[in-house]
Scaffold this motif. Sequence first.
Motif: not given
Length: 283
Positions: A75, A78, A81, A238-239, A242
């Motif tokens: 995250a 990303s 981010f 993970k989603e 994030r």
Amino acid sequence: MRWYVSIGAVLVAGMLAGGGVPGVAAPGPQAEPNERVVDKESTPSVDIELIIAVDVSYSMDMDELAVQREGYAQAIVSKEFLQALKAGPNGKISITYFEWAASNDQKIIIPWRVIDGPESADAVSAEIMKTPVRRASRTSISGAIYFAVPLFDENPHRGLRRVIDISGDGANNNGAPITPARDMALEKGIVINGLPIMVKEPSYSTMDIENLDWYYEDCVIGGPGSFVVSIKDREKFKEAIRTKLLLEVAGRTPERPVVRASDKEPRVNCMIGEKIWQDRWGR
């Protein structure tokens, strides 16, 4: 005001679409002068002082621990981010990351570090990933909060906001009760957000409880704009991480909140973890 949200209710692309995310002034009561060390009295140099506190208790299986670790590491680097990061007034944040279990078991993995772009984000991400995964006994969310609060005074970078980001898969069952710890943090103008992990069916052996998201909503989180992003699908672990970090860095609450919090009695007994432990082991 607090907002509660499931991962399916947040549209990250919509949150960031149409240009930069506007800066947000520090929510909550202003800290008294003696609550910050002298060198932090100047104009805020970062947009948020963010403490990430992650559960490593035995109720988390090794796969969950690995995915949790990877989720935060990925995250931070990303594109979404980094876009949210640059949209802030200062374009940088200060972050520290620690693991917790029992009331006397906290381990700092990342000391205070400034993230201001891809290079610093990569360095923090790599450091998170290179640390061996560990597990430990008991679950003390209160211990994590009491450990986290003094860390803000050790941070040399003053932020517009101070946030503790807590992830875990169970209720407090060790150390001090959770609500006094939460209230102590809120009195200092600190916001607490939560990531309850609910990917397994409640189990006697792991002290899981039903409606862990309600427990986090009513007993753990607090402060202006605080929110919960619950994980009920392992594939979206993970989603969810994030999404929560994006909301925190952007200084936003979910666009489509499921429930608007109001002053009411908790739907879950805030001492449920301690009660289950006492009933099973008598101590």
